[in-house]
Design an enzyme around this catalytic site. Structure first.
Site, PDB file in Angstrom:
ATOM      1  CD  GLU A   3      33.810  68.096  83.538  1.00 18.27           C
ATOM      2  OE1 GLU A   3      35.083  68.079  82.810  1.00 18.27           O
ATOM      3  OE2 GLU A   3      33.154  67.702  82.931  1.00 18.27           O
ATOM      4  CG  HIS A  34      55.479  45.563  90.363  1.00 23.13           C
ATOM      5  ND1 HIS A  34      56.345  44.800  90.879  1.00 23.13           N
ATOM      6  CD2 HIS A  34      54.177  44.813  90.384  1.00 23.13           C
ATOM      7  CE1 HIS A  34      55.791  43.629  91.104  1.00 23.13           C
ATOM      8  NE2 HIS A  34      54.542  43.772  90.752  1.00 23.13           N
ATOM      9  CE  LYS A  70      36.298  74.167  77.445  1.00 23.30           C
ATOM     10  NZ  LYS A  70      34.849  73.996  77.307  1.00 23.30           N
TER      11      LYS A  70
END
Ligand code: PA5
Length: 452
Positions: free
Chosen positions: A288, A309, A423
């Protein structure tokens, strides 16, 4: 914790390459310390460890003690910077099966997190699980307007009021928010909730050393004094403007040089499941802060040996745009010895008498060599034992390095304008008042551009 050690022998960056950054690092240092760089209104985190308000500290302690003695469960409601730091501390410093321990052993409430997504499954299961428990809520939001925690708070509060009545529910709600603005602040004032303040000049992802992180930590029985002492030690150590003497600045410089060499993804590597949320906190901090203007290192994390793995193949032989920052501790919190087998049927007798930590370390060394042979630069960060002090130190180390790193790459490391885009669309699609026009445009686009 003088012991944080940064080793860049395997980073493919030469000493003189790094030292050539000294002048620009000094400029970044001055911008940060004199408040002349971008985002200077959000530099409160720099001095948090040196500026503890004793009244607030006492209130925090008392509240934590009350929740510990009176609660069976604490639900921490928040998202991003408003929950990751607390969760990182709780996981890193607590027992791996904290919530499953007996009350006697835990000596405090179970801890749950909510409001960090919109999953109905999680919410319904959480409420089912909380049935019959004396629940406390710590709702945390700097802006006080973030949708995910606001919805979670509304649902859990409503559930709690139905369980124990309005007055008792109110007693068990603690709001951590801005000092004067936002819906949560208004609600807390109108309803008379107990509140803690997030300082104006501290942004969400830099707020773990405020009540945002410290209250849930204290409720979980973590020694928050030690956390702050560790942070204070780091605060003083990393105030040194000299690149050659400041590992936080070296880390920032190395990242910058590696990015310029085409290493656009950084993997934070650790070998302990209890560091999972620490890595999540770190990812938010760097992602951010730096992902701006179509630039920035993509921060990712891997937990070894588990991910060797699954992701090991890619790291060893995939696209060469990766570098690794490896977190290691000199001492494990606990250890266990591998026993002798009766008939060595599993062929593991060569390990009998060795500890699991010893094996984990050899895996770490072997992986380091394999990955550097495969062309993946490695930066090693070695820390002493896992303690609240170390945790505080690590938080401050990464925050300081992030501020410098952001300035070195020419972005404002203290804002997050890009978070608003989703948003806006979500509000429009949900029909939030004021977004009517966007709603129409988006719905048309969805019809044209998607199949549903
Ligand atoms: O770093 C930030 O500011 C953000 O990621 C916030 O932590 C996150 O969006 C939550 O915001 P708030 O605390 O305002 O609810």
């Amino acid at each position: 914790m003088k012991g944080l050690h940064l080793d860049y022998t395997n980073s493919f960056v030469k000493e003189d390459e790094l030292s050539r950054l000294e002048p620009v690092v000094r400029i970044a240092h001055e911008q940060l310390h004199q408040g002349t760089g971008a985002g200077a209104n959000y530099l409160g985190w720099l001095s948090l460890p040196d500026q503890r308000d004793s009244r607030e500290w006492e209130e925090l302690r008392q509240t934590a003690a009350e929740v510990r003695s009176d609660g069976d469960a604490l639900v921490v409601i928040g998202i991003g910077g408003s929950y990751l730091g607390a969760r990182a501390a709780w996981e890193m410093l607590g027992h791996s099966f904290y919530n499953q321990l007996s009350t006697d052993r835990r000596q405090g409430p179970e801890i749950y997190f909510a409001g960090h997504h919109l999953s109905p499954v999680y919410m319904v299961h959480l409420l089912q699980h909380l049935e019959g428990k004396r629940v406390w809520i710590n709702v945390i939001s700097k802006s006080g307007t973030t949708t995910e925690p606001a919805i979670a708070f509304r649902i859990i509060r409503d559930w709690m009021e139905k369980q124990v009545g309005k007055a008792e529910a109110k007693r068990r709600i603690i709001a951590t928010t801005d000092s004067y603005k936002g819906a949560l602040k208004r609600l807390a004032k109108d309803e008379g909730f107990r509140t803690f303040v997030i300082p104006d000049n501290v942004g969400g992802r830099y707020s773990v050393l405020t009540p945002v992180g410290l209250l849930p930590m204290a409720v979980a029985g973590i020694d928050v004094d030690e956390v702050m002492k560790g942070a204070q030690e780091a605060c003083h150590r990393y105030a040194n403007p000299s690149l050659t003497e400041n590992p936080a600045y070296q880390y920032a410089g190395l990242r910058n040089l590696l990015y310029r060499k085409g290493k656009t993804t950084e993997l934070l590597v650790h070998y302990e499941p209890h560091l999972h949320s620490f890595a999540e906190w770190w990812k938010q901090l760097y992602g951010e802060s730096e992902g701006k203007d179509h630039t920035g290192i993509f921060p990712a994390s891997v937990q070894f040996t588990t991910d060797l793995h699954s992701m090991g193949q890619y790291i060893q032989e995939g696209r060469r745009n990766l570098f690794e920052t490896v977190l290691r501790f000199r001492q494990p919190q606990v250890d266990i010895t591998i026993p002798t087998g009766e008939q060595n049927g599993d062929g593991l007798d060569y390990l009998a008498g060795k500890t699991l930590d010893f094996v984990n370390r050899q895996a770490c060394q072997g992986t380091l060599l394999a990955h550097t042979d495969g062309g993946v630069p490695n930066i090693l960060l070695t820390l002493p034992e896992v303690t609240p002090h170390t945790f505080g130190h690590m938080i401050y180390f990464f925050e300081k390095a992030c501020g410098i790193s952001g300035y070195l790459s020419g972005v404002n490391p203290f804002d997050q304008p890009g978070v608003e885009a989703y948003k806006k669309n979500m509000f429009a699609l949900l029909g939030k008042p004021g977004y009517e026009q966007e709603k129409e445009t988006l719905q048309k686009r969805l019809l044209q551009e998607t199949k549903y």
